[in-house]
Design a protein around this motif. Sequence first.
Motif, PDB file in Angstrom:
ATOM      1  N   CYS A 112       0.843  -1.207   0.000  1.00  0.00           N
ATOM      2  CA  CYS A 112       0.000   0.000   0.000  1.00  0.00           C
ATOM      3  C   CYS A 112       0.877   1.255   0.000  1.00  0.00           C
ATOM      4  CB  CYS A 112      -0.879  -0.010   1.243  1.00  0.00           C
ATOM      5  SG  CYS A 112       0.083   0.096   2.755  1.00  0.00           S
ATOM      6  N   LEU A 115       1.088   3.501   2.220  1.00  0.00           N
ATOM      7  CA  LEU A 115       1.691   3.762   3.538  1.00  0.00           C
ATOM      8  C   LEU A 115       3.005   2.992   3.698  1.00  0.00           C
ATOM      9  CD1 LEU A 115      -0.129   3.988   6.910  1.00  0.00           C
ATOM     10  CD2 LEU A 115       1.737   2.375   6.720  1.00  0.00           C
ATOM     11  N   THR A 116       2.970   1.690   3.404  1.00  0.00           N
ATOM     12  CA  THR A 116       4.193   0.901   3.605  1.00  0.00           C
ATOM     13  C   THR A 116       5.270   1.309   2.585  1.00  0.00           C
ATOM     14  OG1 THR A 116       3.144  -0.867   2.327  1.00  0.00           O
ATOM     15  CG2 THR A 116       3.142  -1.107   4.705  1.00  0.00           C
ATOM     16  N   CYS A 130      -2.464  -7.454   7.604  1.00  0.00           N
ATOM     17  CA  CYS A 130      -2.635  -7.276   6.154  1.00  0.00           C
ATOM     18  C   CYS A 130      -1.375  -7.793   5.472  1.00  0.00           C
ATOM     19  CB  CYS A 130      -2.867  -5.805   5.807  1.00  0.00           C
ATOM     20  SG  CYS A 130      -1.488  -4.752   6.259  1.00  0.00           S
ATOM     21  N   ALA A 190       0.359  -6.394   3.204  1.00  0.00           N
ATOM     22  CA  ALA A 190       1.368  -5.360   2.988  1.00  0.00           C
ATOM     23  C   ALA A 190       2.339  -5.294   4.170  1.00  0.00           C
ATOM     24  CB  ALA A 190       0.691  -4.009   2.777  1.00  0.00           C
ATOM     25  N   LEU A 191       1.807  -5.251   5.386  1.00  0.00           N
ATOM     26  CA  LEU A 191       2.690  -5.137   6.556  1.00  0.00           C
ATOM     27  C   LEU A 191       3.509  -6.401   6.768  1.00  0.00           C
ATOM     28  CD1 LEU A 191       0.836  -3.200   9.400  1.00  0.00           C
ATOM     29  CD2 LEU A 191       2.946  -2.610   8.238  1.00  0.00           C
ATOM     30  N   MET A 200      -5.754   3.467   8.672  1.00  0.00           N
ATOM     31  CA  MET A 200      -4.497   3.968   9.233  1.00  0.00           C
ATOM     32  C   MET A 200      -4.178   5.371   8.709  1.00  0.00           C
ATOM     33  SD  MET A 200      -2.528   0.318   9.324  1.00  0.00           S
ATOM     34  CE  MET A 200      -0.882   0.896   9.666  1.00  0.00           C
ATOM     35  N   THR A 232      -8.876  -4.581   9.483  1.00  0.00           N
ATOM     36  CA  THR A 232      -8.028  -5.760   9.294  1.00  0.00           C
ATOM     37  C   THR A 232      -8.547  -6.963  10.085  1.00  0.00           C
ATOM     38  OG1 THR A 232      -6.691  -4.930  11.101  1.00  0.00           O
ATOM     39  CG2 THR A 232      -5.904  -4.461   8.885  1.00  0.00           C
ATOM     40  N   GLN A 252      -6.909   4.483   2.530  1.00  0.00           N
ATOM     41  CA  GLN A 252      -5.488   4.587   2.203  1.00  0.00           C
ATOM     42  C   GLN A 252      -5.300   3.911   0.838  1.00  0.00           C
ATOM     43  OE1 GLN A 252      -2.088   6.034   2.917  1.00  0.00           O
ATOM     44  NE2 GLN A 252      -2.871   5.628   4.981  1.00  0.00           N
ATOM     45  N   CYS A 309      -4.841   0.023  -0.086  1.00  0.00           N
ATOM     46  CA  CYS A 309      -5.018  -0.726   1.175  1.00  0.00           C
ATOM     47  C   CYS A 309      -6.199  -1.674   0.983  1.00  0.00           C
ATOM     48  CB  CYS A 309      -5.285   0.243   2.325  1.00  0.00           C
ATOM     49  SG  CYS A 309      -5.886  -0.587   3.815  1.00  0.00           S
ATOM     50  N   ASP A 310      -5.918  -2.974   0.935  1.00  0.00           N
ATOM     51  CA  ASP A 310      -7.004  -3.949   0.744  1.00  0.00           C
ATOM     52  C   ASP A 310      -8.052  -3.884   1.855  1.00  0.00           C
ATOM     53  OD1 ASP A 310      -6.026  -4.810  -1.606  1.00  0.00           O
ATOM     54  OD2 ASP A 310      -5.128  -6.664  -0.846  1.00  0.00           O
ATOM     55  N   PRO A 311      -7.644  -3.876   3.146  1.00  0.00           N
ATOM     56  CA  PRO A 311      -8.674  -3.831   4.205  1.00  0.00           C
ATOM     57  C   PRO A 311      -9.602  -2.620   4.064  1.00  0.00           C
ATOM     58  CG  PRO A 311      -6.572  -4.457   5.148  1.00  0.00           C
ATOM     59  CD  PRO A 311      -6.301  -4.075   3.734  1.00  0.00           C
TER      60      PRO A 311
HETATM   61  S1  SF4 Z   1      -3.930  -1.885   6.864  1.00  0.00           S
HETATM   62 FE1  SF4 Z   1      -3.885  -0.905   4.861  1.00  0.00          FE
HETATM   63  S2  SF4 Z   1      -2.780   1.036   5.147  1.00  0.00           S
HETATM   64 FE2  SF4 Z   1      -2.352  -0.272   6.899  1.00  0.00          FE
HETATM   65  S3  SF4 Z   1      -0.413  -1.260   6.312  1.00  0.00           S
HETATM   66 FE3  SF4 Z   1      -2.129  -2.654   5.768  1.00  0.00          FE
HETATM   67  S4  SF4 Z   1      -2.561  -2.228   3.619  1.00  0.00           S
HETATM   68 FE4  SF4 Z   1      -1.321  -0.524   4.443  1.00  0.00          FE
END
Ligand code: SF4
Length: 400
Positions: free
Chosen positions: A66, A68-69, A94, A96-97, A259, A319, A347, A350-352
């Motif tokens: 995403c 953010l990351t 998620c 991404a994190l 987020m 999430t 965001q 951002c999937d969630p």
């Molecule tokens: S919840 Fe969304 S904005 Fe937050 S790190 Fe995961 S994908 Fe990125």
Amino acid sequence: MSYPEVIEQSNQVLKALVDAGERVLGYIYPHPPHEIIIAHGLKPSLVRTNPSVVGAYEASLQTFSCSLTRNLFSQRVNNSFPQLAGIVFSGNTCDALQNVGDVWRKRFPKDNVFRLTYPVGDLGASSVDFLAMEIKAFSDELASLYGEEFSESSFREAIMLLDEIRNALQLLYCVRILHPSLISYNTLSSLVGEFLTAPTQEAADRIKMTWNEVLERIENMGQRNKVGQLRDSLLNHDLSDFETVIDTSGPRIAVIGGMIEPNTVAGLLENVHGISDTTLVLDMLSFGFKTVFTPPVGIEDDPYEESARSILGAHSEPTQEGLPKRITFLKDVLTRLSIHGLIVCEQSFCDPDEFESPSLERAAKEVGVPTVKLPLDSELSDRARIEGRIQTFLETIDDN
Ligand code: SF4
């Protein structure tokens, strides 16, 4: 305060802490076990995105990362990242994190990278047990890496400090909802930002001082009990018994999303032409309302279990499972707190957030509240267009 100013101020606070010999542990996901981290002699601090750093294509990252990351990783790649003793990634929240945490560890092997895995579902005692074991393993890792064992007395002091901060912020959130002219959203979001930068005694004193100033006026209005009742209802995730008449002169807007920091939203609204200081009455953001309305950590039981219970007692995130509960609560907020319009922030990539937002829009529509969806990236690259959309949206709101 503009968002670049927030980042500048946050960096100064962090630098002062590091210069004073403090170790700062960065976190990304909004629900770290603050009290446990402090019990190991560390200061928890939110790792912020930086709009002046472009979260560009980075070959190490998967395409699904995403904005953010990407932004955080780019800060690390170009060495503009704050000086941290370590950084905590979340697991099970998620892709991404999860992925960026793995890549970070590989790419920057000298960084102290932690992973704290959260339960996805709300399975009551089993979820508490699972998270308690995770927090215990995290605590052991902190002890072995930094050589500072968990301190029971520091843990108790941290509980009192976090209680002071959250308690005053919760009451200020309620004042903003009931009497928005008594505290501006800018002030409230700045105080939340201070808490996120570092939950220090200085931050707690400033937050409490603002509450004491507002308290006098609330008492003069005979509204002290009402503010307390609303706080309890929001902490219990249940507004069904809360009844009050809210002065609805002018449109009342709420903002919801994942987020995203309240400071970001406050900065965006600053440039919206004709918006009143009393328009945005509530944020339901992960880094705002959901972080602030976390129940206190108890002292009766095992510290890891108490910490897990507190984290899981917060309002759930996109999430996590639990969408039906979130929808019921949102509808109650919109109807019982006289909200005329809802801004749904996502965001970018951002999937969630993207899975959640259609349900949020539908829920608002079912109770007759119009919505506008705003995709936000960490660089606010589309800022002028987003501000224009907010302005157009406000012009369509019927506040009768
Ligand atoms: S919840 Fe969304 S904005 Fe937050 S790190 Fe995961 S994908 Fe990125």
